[in-house]
Design a protein around this motif. Structure first.
Motif, PDB file in Angstrom:
ATOM      1  N   GLY A 258       0.786  -1.238   0.000  1.00 42.95           N
ATOM      2  CA  GLY A 258       0.000   0.000   0.000  1.00 42.95           C
ATOM      3  C   GLY A 258       0.812   1.279   0.000  1.00 42.95           C
ATOM      4  O   GLY A 258       0.258   2.375  -0.133  1.00 42.95           O
ATOM      5  N   THR A 260       2.797   2.769  -2.170  1.00 43.69           N
ATOM      6  CA  THR A 260       2.648   3.654  -3.341  1.00 43.69           C
ATOM      7  C   THR A 260       1.285   4.349  -3.338  1.00 43.69           C
ATOM      8  O   THR A 260       1.172   5.512  -3.738  1.00 43.69           O
ATOM      9  CB  THR A 260       2.851   2.843  -4.645  1.00 43.69           C
ATOM     10  OG1 THR A 260       4.205   2.373  -4.669  1.00 43.69           O
ATOM     11  CG2 THR A 260       2.600   3.693  -5.883  1.00 43.69           C
ATOM     12  N   SER A 261       0.273   3.649  -2.851  1.00 40.97           N
ATOM     13  CA  SER A 261      -1.049   4.296  -2.796  1.00 40.97           C
ATOM     14  C   SER A 261      -1.000   5.484  -1.840  1.00 40.97           C
ATOM     15  O   SER A 261      -1.692   6.493  -2.052  1.00 40.97           O
ATOM     16  CB  SER A 261      -2.126   3.297  -2.372  1.00 40.97           C
ATOM     17  OG  SER A 261      -1.962   2.964  -1.011  1.00 40.97           O
ATOM     18  N   SER A 265      -2.011   9.195  -2.973  1.00 40.50           N
ATOM     19  CA  SER A 265      -3.201   9.817  -2.387  1.00 40.50           C
ATOM     20  C   SER A 265      -2.872  10.741  -1.226  1.00 40.50           C
ATOM     21  O   SER A 265      -3.743  11.431  -0.720  1.00 40.50           O
ATOM     22  CB  SER A 265      -4.172   8.725  -1.921  1.00 40.50           C
ATOM     23  OG  SER A 265      -3.597   7.997  -0.862  1.00 40.50           O
TER      24      SER A 265
END
Ligand code: NAI
Length: 282
Positions: A258, A260-261, A265
């Motif tokens: 997660g 990179t998310s 974001s």
């Protein structure tokens, strides 16, 4: 939907003797598969493989010899998946990094794809270091339009001028190469995808600490919670190689828990991020 390859899959896996490649072998070697492996080291431990080829993938002549040997030993049209895992860190000389992480991947992929049958797959291993490939897409397209000899000359002339370290460069380029190869393979029934891990507990991880610095790695691990186990990357590779992924093609699949998310974001605090060290080894 069933593909047109016979039931017993024949797989060729590079970088199979350690880390992620070894985990892929352990996951994929079964009574329903025939696994051939390639590595500079001896055959992977604890796995039964059909044959192991020892070759230095940083030496173009060895890679060419390897493909000739494989062609003599195996009907390469029977190979259903090529899984390019072998890779070296930026603590190695820049030219070797470029060769192993990019040119050898491209060479093996093209050599095999020319003979593989519809339903066949190629899976490459990138890295989250390559996430910013889009910032240099024109450079990669220009480079990847050259043949191997031309690309090596390009690299010798340009490597000091590129904006990122050789490892990052090689991983951005292999992501773009995967997308371009999906285009080259249009109409053949073959698919080509790339899996990009974040930090993984393998013998390579300490070299990344040397390469980009403890502070930066620890900051990434703080946001993702931990490093991945090699099998957690192998799961994604398995899905793209032999799993139910028949319409997934030219895809860059990030497998990093997660992290990179969070970058995309905003829940990863990039403002206070330690700068990665830039490593360049002549
Ligand atoms: P590893 O060092 O455990 O495995 C790499 C394998 O490639 C080894 O078996 C090694 O002998 C083989 N290899 C290296 N140079 C070779 C050469 N010249 N010729 C033939 N074989 C050679 O490392 P790991 O972590 O399993 O790395 C696999 C891939 O995952 C690499 O492409 C790496 O860049 C990528 N990766 C790894 C991450 C990590 O944190 N471990 C993070 C992101 C990407």
């Amino acid at each position: 939907m069933a593909d047109s390859i016979n039931d017993r899959k024949t797989l060729l896996i590079s970088g199979a003797s350690s880390g992620i490649g070894h985990a892929v072998c352990k996951r994929l070697a079964s009574s329903e598969t025939q696994v051939f492996t390639v590595d500079i080291e001896c055959a992977p431990p604890d796995v039964e493989v059909a044959n192991h080829y020892q070759a230095d993938l940083s030496v173009p002549a060895e890679v060419e010899k390897l493909t000739r040997t494989i062609r003599n030993d195996i009907d390469i049209s029977s190979i259903s998946s090529l899984i390019n895992v072998a890779g070296i860190p930026g603590t190695k000389p820049a030219e070797q990094v470029f060769q192993v992480n990019l040119l050898t991947v491209r060479f093996l992929s093209r050599q095999l794809a020319a003979h593989m049958r519809p339903g066949g797959t190629i899976v490459n291993v990138g890295s989250i270091s390559g996430n910013n490939w889009g910032q240099r897409i024109d450079t990669y397209k220009e480079l990847l339009a050259l043949d191997d000899a031309g690309a090596r000359v390009w690299w010798q002339n340009e490597m000091k001028a590129v904006e990122v370290d050789p490892y990052t460069f090689s991983k951005e380029a292999v992501i773009v190469w995967t997308m371009l190869q999906a285009g080259e393979l249009r109409g053949t029934g073959l698919r080509c995808n790339v899996v990009s891990p974040g930090p993984v507990e393998t013998p390579l991880l300490p070299t990344f600490r040397d390469q980009i610095g403890d502070e930066r790695i620890d900051w990434v691990l703080h946001h993702s919670g931990r490093a991945a186990q090699p099998d957690e990357i192998a799961q994604a590779i398995e899905w793209l190689a032999i799993g139910e992924s028949s319409w997934v093609n030219g895809h860059h699949l990030v497998v990093d828990g997660g992290y990179t998310s969070g970058l995309l974001s905003g829940w990863v605090d990039t403002e206070n991020a330690p700068e990665p060290r830039v490593t360049f080894v002549d």
